[in-house]
Design a protein around this motif. Structure first.
Motif, PDB file in Angstrom:
ATOM      1  N   PRO A  24     -23.850 -10.489  30.594  1.00 52.85           N
ATOM      2  CA  PRO A  24     -23.901  -9.827  29.273  1.00 52.85           C
ATOM      3  C   PRO A  24     -23.179 -10.656  28.210  1.00 52.85           C
ATOM      4  CG  PRO A  24     -23.194  -8.298  30.995  1.00 52.85           C
ATOM      5  CD  PRO A  24     -23.227  -9.650  31.617  1.00 52.85           C
ATOM      6  N   ASN A  25     -22.101 -11.309  28.605  1.00 56.70           N
ATOM      7  CA  ASN A  25     -21.370 -12.211  27.696  1.00 56.70           C
ATOM      8  C   ASN A  25     -21.160 -13.528  28.432  1.00 56.70           C
ATOM      9  OD1 ASN A  25     -20.677 -10.252  25.480  1.00 56.70           O
ATOM     10  ND2 ASN A  25     -19.783  -9.207  27.255  1.00 56.70           N
ATOM     11  N   PRO A  26     -21.279 -14.645  27.728  1.00 56.46           N
ATOM     12  CA  PRO A  26     -21.189 -15.930  28.429  1.00 56.46           C
ATOM     13  C   PRO A  26     -19.790 -16.181  28.994  1.00 56.46           C
ATOM     14  CG  PRO A  26     -21.271 -16.262  26.056  1.00 56.46           C
ATOM     15  CD  PRO A  26     -21.509 -14.802  26.290  1.00 56.46           C
ATOM     16  N   LEU A  27     -19.736 -17.075  29.980  1.00 57.61           N
ATOM     17  CA  LEU A  27     -18.432 -17.469  30.543  1.00 57.61           C
ATOM     18  C   LEU A  27     -17.613 -18.165  29.469  1.00 57.61           C
ATOM     19  CD1 LEU A  27     -18.895 -19.260  34.008  1.00 57.61           C
ATOM     20  CD2 LEU A  27     -17.787 -17.064  33.547  1.00 57.61           C
ATOM     21  N   GLY A 270     -22.323 -14.922  46.791  1.00 52.77           N
ATOM     22  CA  GLY A 270     -23.603 -15.159  47.451  1.00 52.77           C
ATOM     23  C   GLY A 270     -24.359 -13.875  47.713  1.00 52.77           C
ATOM     24  N   LEU A 271     -23.661 -12.873  48.227  1.00 53.37           N
ATOM     25  CA  LEU A 271     -24.320 -11.597  48.487  1.00 53.37           C
ATOM     26  C   LEU A 271     -24.492 -10.801  47.193  1.00 53.37           C
ATOM     27  CD1 LEU A 271     -25.381  -9.440  50.509  1.00 53.37           C
ATOM     28  CD2 LEU A 271     -23.053  -8.537  50.575  1.00 53.37           C
ATOM     29  N   ALA A 272     -23.423 -10.775  46.378  1.00 53.71           N
ATOM     30  CA  ALA A 272     -23.375  -9.807  45.275  1.00 53.71           C
ATOM     31  C   ALA A 272     -24.196 -10.213  44.046  1.00 53.71           C
ATOM     32  CB  ALA A 272     -21.921  -9.581  44.862  1.00 53.71           C
ATOM     33  N   PHE A 273     -24.231 -11.497  43.711  1.00 56.56           N
ATOM     34  CA  PHE A 273     -24.821 -11.864  42.417  1.00 56.56           C
ATOM     35  C   PHE A 273     -26.283 -11.427  42.269  1.00 56.56           C
ATOM     36  CE2 PHE A 273     -21.672 -15.419  40.934  1.00 56.56           C
ATOM     37  CZ  PHE A 273     -20.663 -14.461  40.909  1.00 56.56           C
ATOM     38  N   PRO A 274     -27.142 -11.628  43.293  1.00 57.71           N
ATOM     39  CA  PRO A 274     -28.514 -11.128  43.126  1.00 57.71           C
ATOM     40  C   PRO A 274     -28.554  -9.606  42.944  1.00 57.71           C
ATOM     41  CG  PRO A 274     -28.433 -12.775  44.870  1.00 57.71           C
ATOM     42  CD  PRO A 274     -27.000 -12.440  44.522  1.00 57.71           C
ATOM     43  N   PHE A 275     -27.562  -8.906  43.505  1.00 56.49           N
ATOM     44  CA  PHE A 275     -27.512  -7.451  43.325  1.00 56.49           C
ATOM     45  C   PHE A 275     -26.937  -7.078  41.952  1.00 56.49           C
ATOM     46  CE2 PHE A 275     -27.986  -7.746  47.882  1.00 56.49           C
ATOM     47  CZ  PHE A 275     -28.853  -6.709  48.163  1.00 56.49           C
ATOM     48  N   ILE A 276     -26.081  -7.947  41.399  1.00 57.87           N
ATOM     49  CA  ILE A 276     -25.588  -7.693  40.032  1.00 57.87           C
ATOM     50  C   ILE A 276     -26.764  -7.782  39.054  1.00 57.87           C
ATOM     51  CG2 ILE A 276     -24.151  -8.635  38.159  1.00 57.87           C
ATOM     52  CD1 ILE A 276     -22.039  -9.288  40.263  1.00 57.87           C
ATOM     53  N   LYS A 277     -27.661  -8.718  39.328  1.00 59.29           N
ATOM     54  CA  LYS A 277     -28.880  -8.811  38.494  1.00 59.29           C
ATOM     55  C   LYS A 277     -29.614  -7.467  38.521  1.00 59.29           C
ATOM     56  CE  LYS A 277     -33.032 -11.720  38.044  1.00 59.29           C
ATOM     57  NZ  LYS A 277     -34.107 -10.724  38.126  1.00 59.29           N
ATOM     58  N   LYS A 319     -10.826 -19.893  32.866  1.00 57.92           N
ATOM     59  CA  LYS A 319     -10.489 -18.490  32.629  1.00 57.92           C
ATOM     60  C   LYS A 319     -10.861 -17.720  33.893  1.00 57.92           C
ATOM     61  CE  LYS A 319      -9.344 -15.164  29.539  1.00 57.92           C
ATOM     62  NZ  LYS A 319     -10.110 -14.704  28.382  1.00 57.92           N
ATOM     63  N   MET A 320      -9.860 -17.179  34.531  1.00 59.66           N
ATOM     64  CA  MET A 320     -10.119 -16.480  35.800  1.00 59.66           C
ATOM     65  C   MET A 320      -8.962 -15.538  36.108  1.00 59.66           C
ATOM     66  SD  MET A 320      -9.252 -19.570  38.467  1.00 59.66           S
ATOM     67  CE  MET A 320      -7.694 -20.453  38.415  1.00 59.66           C
ATOM     68  N   TYR A 321      -9.173 -14.683  37.083  1.00 56.03           N
ATOM     69  CA  TYR A 321      -8.042 -13.895  37.585  1.00 56.03           C
ATOM     70  C   TYR A 321      -7.143 -14.838  38.365  1.00 56.03           C
ATOM     71  CZ  TYR A 321      -9.969  -9.495  36.081  1.00 56.03           C
ATOM     72  OH  TYR A 321     -10.434  -8.470  35.299  1.00 56.03           O
ATOM     73  N   ALA A 343     -13.114 -17.381  41.473  1.00 55.74           N
ATOM     74  CA  ALA A 343     -14.258 -17.994  40.800  1.00 55.74           C
ATOM     75  C   ALA A 343     -14.394 -17.420  39.386  1.00 55.74           C
ATOM     76  CB  ALA A 343     -15.525 -17.707  41.600  1.00 55.74           C
ATOM     77  N   PRO A 344     -14.531 -18.270  38.365  1.00 56.22           N
ATOM     78  CA  PRO A 344     -14.679 -17.749  37.004  1.00 56.22           C
ATOM     79  C   PRO A 344     -15.834 -16.752  36.870  1.00 56.22           C
ATOM     80  CG  PRO A 344     -14.198 -20.082  36.911  1.00 56.22           C
ATOM     81  CD  PRO A 344     -14.392 -19.744  38.366  1.00 56.22           C
ATOM     82  N   LEU A 345     -16.924 -16.971  37.610  1.00 59.96           N
ATOM     83  CA  LEU A 345     -18.054 -16.029  37.519  1.00 59.96           C
ATOM     84  C   LEU A 345     -17.693 -14.675  38.126  1.00 59.96           C
ATOM     85  CD1 LEU A 345     -21.143 -18.306  38.314  1.00 59.96           C
ATOM     86  CD2 LEU A 345     -20.878 -16.837  36.294  1.00 59.96           C
ATOM     87  N   VAL A 346     -17.015 -14.700  39.289  1.00 57.24           N
ATOM     88  CA  VAL A 346     -16.593 -13.434  39.902  1.00 57.24           C
ATOM     89  C   VAL A 346     -15.572 -12.755  38.985  1.00 57.24           C
ATOM     90  CG1 VAL A 346     -15.403 -12.393  41.878  1.00 57.24           C
ATOM     91  CG2 VAL A 346     -17.063 -14.228  42.260  1.00 57.24           C
ATOM     92  N   SER A 347     -14.678 -13.562  38.414  1.00 55.61           N
ATOM     93  CA  SER A 347     -13.677 -13.010  37.492  1.00 55.61           C
ATOM     94  C   SER A 347     -14.344 -12.334  36.309  1.00 55.61           C
ATOM     95  CB  SER A 347     -12.760 -14.129  36.976  1.00 55.61           C
ATOM     96  OG  SER A 347     -12.052 -14.724  38.035  1.00 55.61           O
ATOM     97  N   LYS A 348     -15.369 -13.004  35.783  1.00 53.63           N
ATOM     98  CA  LYS A 348     -16.037 -12.484  34.588  1.00 53.63           C
ATOM     99  C   LYS A 348     -16.694 -11.131  34.871  1.00 53.63           C
ATOM    100  CE  LYS A 348     -17.524 -12.685  30.375  1.00 53.63           C
ATOM    101  NZ  LYS A 348     -16.522 -12.361  29.338  1.00 53.63           N
ATOM    102  N   VAL A 349     -17.392 -11.038  36.005  1.00 56.57           N
ATOM    103  CA  VAL A 349     -18.080  -9.771  36.286  1.00 56.57           C
ATOM    104  C   VAL A 349     -17.074  -8.665  36.631  1.00 56.57           C
ATOM    105  CG1 VAL A 349     -20.306 -10.756  36.886  1.00 56.57           C
ATOM    106  CG2 VAL A 349     -18.600 -10.470  38.694  1.00 56.57           C
ATOM    107  N   HIS A 350     -15.908  -9.062  37.139  1.00 56.61           N
ATOM    108  CA  HIS A 350     -14.849  -8.067  37.390  1.00 56.61           C
ATOM    109  C   HIS A 350     -14.286  -7.584  36.065  1.00 56.61           C
ATOM    110  CE1 HIS A 350     -10.913  -6.441  38.739  1.00 56.61           C
ATOM    111  NE2 HIS A 350     -11.543  -6.193  39.861  1.00 56.61           N
ATOM    112  N   GLN A 351     -14.045  -8.537  35.185  1.00 54.17           N
ATOM    113  CA  GLN A 351     -13.478  -8.186  33.878  1.00 54.17           C
ATOM    114  C   GLN A 351     -14.453  -7.322  33.070  1.00 54.17           C
ATOM    115  OE1 GLN A 351     -14.203 -10.150  30.683  1.00 54.17           O
ATOM    116  NE2 GLN A 351     -12.628  -9.094  29.501  1.00 54.17           N
ATOM    117  N   GLU A 352     -15.748  -7.562  33.282  1.00 57.43           N
ATOM    118  CA  GLU A 352     -16.771  -6.784  32.564  1.00 57.43           C
ATOM    119  C   GLU A 352     -17.020  -5.428  33.228  1.00 57.43           C
ATOM    120  OE1 GLU A 352     -19.223  -7.881  30.089  1.00 57.43           O
ATOM    121  OE2 GLU A 352     -18.505  -9.916  29.729  1.00 57.43           O
ATOM    122  N   GLY A 353     -16.378  -5.171  34.346  1.00 53.22           N
ATOM    123  CA  GLY A 353     -16.531  -3.884  35.025  1.00 53.22           C
ATOM    124  C   GLY A 353     -17.796  -3.775  35.868  1.00 53.22           C
TER     125      GLY A 353
END
Lengths: 451, 366
Positions: A24-27, A270-277, A319-321, A343-353
């Protein structure tokens, strides 16, 4: 009752899925540790091949998997998806539990999914040797296998605590032709600096990363390879989630809960990102949980802030946890989860809820692993056991609520080289470490040192 | 039938009196303790033990006259016990020695005494390993492994002991203790009845690598200190390392207080702590457990009384220990001295073990 859902080799995904395209928002940008300018491709060129740098920064939703990479992934992929009927029965839960078993790879974990493409792209770029770090030894083993496939040399800096605990991991790496060195080592400036301060340190992933990066940066024929955290690693792991989605279709179910353990974040991604989509597109209620140890609770207790990826400050500032790059987690048996950052990507989706996180102590995690082994038969890695603990808690909650949720988790690796950890658990010798976050938070003037 | 049938029971009536007034032991300072307002502790503890022993009066009990056992037995409703001797004066080590000699002559199975480490030392100087000895804790310092965790558990051991084990009897030199030097000595090996994990292990001393861990703990704690909070530092080398890190003086075996990086109280007793808390109402207590034995509170730091703990708030207790110490201390114990305060503690407690590192340890309330 079907226990296994198996895909044909032709069903191995032909493209990797890149979550960056759907965020939803870029890294936030990463920064060069020296210039403090946003990282440009040229900054990464001394340690990574061009194609991996391109993937690291790509916004394309799908990236083709080279045929030669697919052929080698077929050594063990597609991996099976199991229905955990026996665990469900043991827990007396109405929930349906599925697990994607990545322990079928020759190196015993999901790490091979990125080791093979990374070795391939480096081989194509004319690189002769890869330097890397490993915590529990899973990544070191996987890269040793992959470099053997593509005829590269491999130097693995293995966190000393794990090096001492897991002699057979070293033998695996040696069998595949790699050199395994306990970290910190006297071979690098970063290692020497740490040893001078603390000769008995058990080491950490952050220190080992510094050593491997330094090795790659100071040798012309050598590149660096990282088994987690980075965007291109999460990208390569997306084969796990893509296959899982196809297998759940075979089972005619939709996931309600997705669970994975998190250290640097790659098996979870690996497991979660296709499901986040899927969550973003049509299933906002899909519950996605990252599980970590209380000893190193990056997502549950860390700060979302800019920090180095390593102890010496050689990596880009991301930028990460983080718990602070100088935090050395205690020597828990889930060595692969001992990383100060995420991982910045995992951090981002955590921060975005988009995902949530949970943390558990060692003993309850091993108890869950034993329950799993006694019901499903597989002796899983201590890292994976964190996911199993969360799965059991979710399934027990279903028993109490009567909900028939479908819970899917990534059984990221087997624990055949972790039996000494099981022995310590059975002997009652596992300390329950934790991070004193409340004390740290109370003292606003002394937050973890981040950039 | 209980393993031990013939019991020699006595009370050291002055044991424990030095604790609440900050004297770190009562040996040779009974009068000073009394002047400071110290109240007898041992008789109450002895009563708790006797009441917990309940109706198990198949036991033959031999004791000492007056306040050295007879009074407590009578108050607890016991009859039919034998008084072997009545001391002319009270609170002298020779009384303990005399009564133990009379127990030996009476060929009893076990000596049960209510006292502290000093009493234990005197008992063992007579009995050596000839007789099993069980201590009911009443003293200031409980470093010896012959003490039960509490009077009630002492009663349980006496009734259900399945074997007799050897253990060390330790004590510290109270004179050098008061001067700030820790000198732990092995006074002898005694035999003691054993029941599961209830017996307190002998206190261990830790050196070497421990020092590095202490420095890490000290570095972490000094980084999280807040300017608006009073820090009450308990006894021991781990908390002393914090003072050292802050460059403030410390009392190795006493209670000190630090505010805004300055020492505002040294070797404090209960009254001193309560006075400081009136000036600095926001406070935290930093304590380290006694090695092996595992007591965080209620043994050796009676200055941190229920009143002090209540004022600070039990949630503001920070426990620190090196991993090396915890390796020999599988369970921590806490005796807050007040059932209401005990409600604030659960089955586990967080222990700071290094820089930004902690462990969750099993906690048993004594």
């Amino acid at each position: 009752m079907q226990t296994k859902y198996l895909l044909d080799e032709n069903d191995l995904p032909k493209r990797w899925y890149n979550l960056q395209a759907d965020l939803p928002n870029p890294l936030p940008p990463s920064y060069n540790p020296q210039t403090k300018e946003p990282v440009a491709p040229a900054d990464l060129a001394p340690i990574f091949p061009e194609e991996l740098i391109r993937q690291e920064m790509s916004q394309k939703r799908y990236i083709d998997i080279p045929e030669e990479v697919r052929e080698n992934l077929m050594l063990y992929r597609p991996s099976p998806l199991f229905r955990a009927f026996r665990l469900e029965k043991e827990l007396k839960t109405p929930a349906k539990i599925f697990y994607k078993y990545e322990g079928v790879s020759p190196a015993g974990s999901h790490k091979t999914n990125t080791a093979i493409p990374q070795a391939y792209y480096n081989m194509k770029a004319g690189i002769e040797r890869l330097a890397t770090e490993t915590g529990a030894g899973q990544w070191g083993s996987a890269l040793s296998l992959a470099t053997q496939i593509f005829d590269l040399e491999c130097t693995v800096y293995m966190v000393r605590g794990s090096y001492d605990q897991k002699p057979y991991r070293k033998m695996m790496m040696q069998t595949w032709g790699a050199t395994c060195i306990p970290s910190p080592s006297p071979l690098t400036q970063s290692g020497r600096a740490i040893l001078e301060k603390d000769p008995d340190t058990p080491g950490s992933l952050g220190i080992a990363i510094s050593e491997a990066v330094e090795d790659a940066a100071t040798h012309e024929n050598t590149n660096y390879s990282l088994g987690s955290v980075l965007n291109h690693v999460c990208l390569h792991q997306s084969v796990v989630g893509q296959e899982t989605k196809a297998q759940l279709e075979m089972a005619d179910v939709e996931a309600d809960v997705i669970i994975g353990c998190v250290g640097g974040g790659s098996n979870f991604a690996g497991l979660a990102f296709p499901f986040i989509k899927e969550k973003l597109e049509k299933r906002p209620d899909l519950d996605i949980i990252g599980v970590e140890p209380t000893a190193c609770p990056t997502l549950t207790k860390g700060l979302y802030a800019y920090d180095f990826g390593d102890v010496a400050g050689l990596t880009p500032i991301m930028k990460m946890y983080t718990l602070g790059h100088d935090f050395i987690p205690p020597s828990i048996h889930a060595g692969g989860l001992r990383y100060h950052g995420m991982a910045p990507l995992v951090s981002k989706v955590h921060q975005e809820g988009l995902i949530r996180s949970k943390a558990y102590h060692q003993n309850e995690v091993f108890k869950a692993a034993v329950t799993f082994a006694r019901s499903e038969g597989i002796i899983i890695a201590p890292e994976t056991a964190h996911a199993v603990k969360a799965v059991i808690d979710e399934a027990v909650a279903c028993r109490q609520s009567g909900e028939e949720k479908t819970i899917v988790f990534n059984a990221s690796g087997h624990g055949h080289f972790d039996l000494s950890s099981y022995e310590a658990y059975f002997a009652g010798n596992l300390p329950d470490y934790e991070y004193p976050a409340e004390l740290i938070k109370e003292s606003l003037g002394h937050l973890p040192r981040v950039v | 039938m209980a393993l031990l049938q013939k019991i020699g029971f006595f009370v050291n009536p002055v044991a424990g009196m030095g604790g609440a007034v900050g004297l770190k032991g009562t040996d040779g300072v009974v009068n000073e303790a009394k002047k400071l307002g110290a109240q007898p502790v041992a008789p109450k503890r002895a009563l708790r033990f006797l009441r917990a022993l309940g109706d198990n009066h198949g036991l033959s009990i031999f004791t000492c006259g007056g306040s050295m056992g007879e009074d407590e037995l009578k108050e607890a409703g016991y009859t039919g016990f034998s008084v072997l001797s009545t001391p002319q004066k009270i609170s002298d080590a020779t009384d303990t020695i005399d009564v133990c000699r009379s127990f030996l002559a009476a060929e009893i199975d076990v000596i049960v005494f209510c006292g502290g480490d000093g009493t234990a030392r005197d008992v063992v100087s007579v009995t050596s390993d000839a007789l099993p000895v069980l201590g009911i804790p009443a003293g200031v310092k409980m470093y010896s492994g012959i003490f039960a965790l509490s009077p009630e558990k002492g009663a349980e051991i006496l009734q259900h002991a399945t074997e007799i084990a050897e253990t060390e009897v330790l004590d510290i030199d109270e004179k050098s203790y008061r001067l700030g030097t820790l000198s732990t000595s092995l006074y002898g090996v005694a035999r003691t009845p054993v029941l599961g994990t209830y017996r307190q292990a002998g206190k261990c001393s830790f050196f070497g690598d421990d020092e590095r861990s202490r420095q890490e703990i000290a570095r972490f704690l000094t980084e999280i200190l807040r300017d608006d909070t009073l820090y009450i530092l308990g006894a021991g080398s781990t908390t002393a390392a914090v003072s050292s890190y802050l460059s403030v003086p410390s009392t190795l075996l006493g209670i000190d207080a630090v505010y805004q990086g300055e020492c505002v109280g040294q070797d404090l007793n209960e009254q001193g702590l309560l006075e400081l808390l009136r000036t600095y109402p926001k406070a935290k207590i930093i304590l380290s457990p006694i090695g092996a034995q595992g007591f965080v509170l209620g043994r050796g730091n009676q200055q941190i009384s229920p009143a002090v703990l209540e004022k600070v708030g039990p949630e503001n207790l920070i426990v620190v220990a090196t991993p090396q110490k915890l390796a020999g201390t599988p369970t921590l114990y806490l005796d807050p001295g007040n059932p209401d305060l005990a409600l604030h503690f659960g089955e586990n407690i967080q222990v700071i073990t290094g820089y930004a590192m902690a462990r969750r340890m099993p906690l048993v309330l004594a």
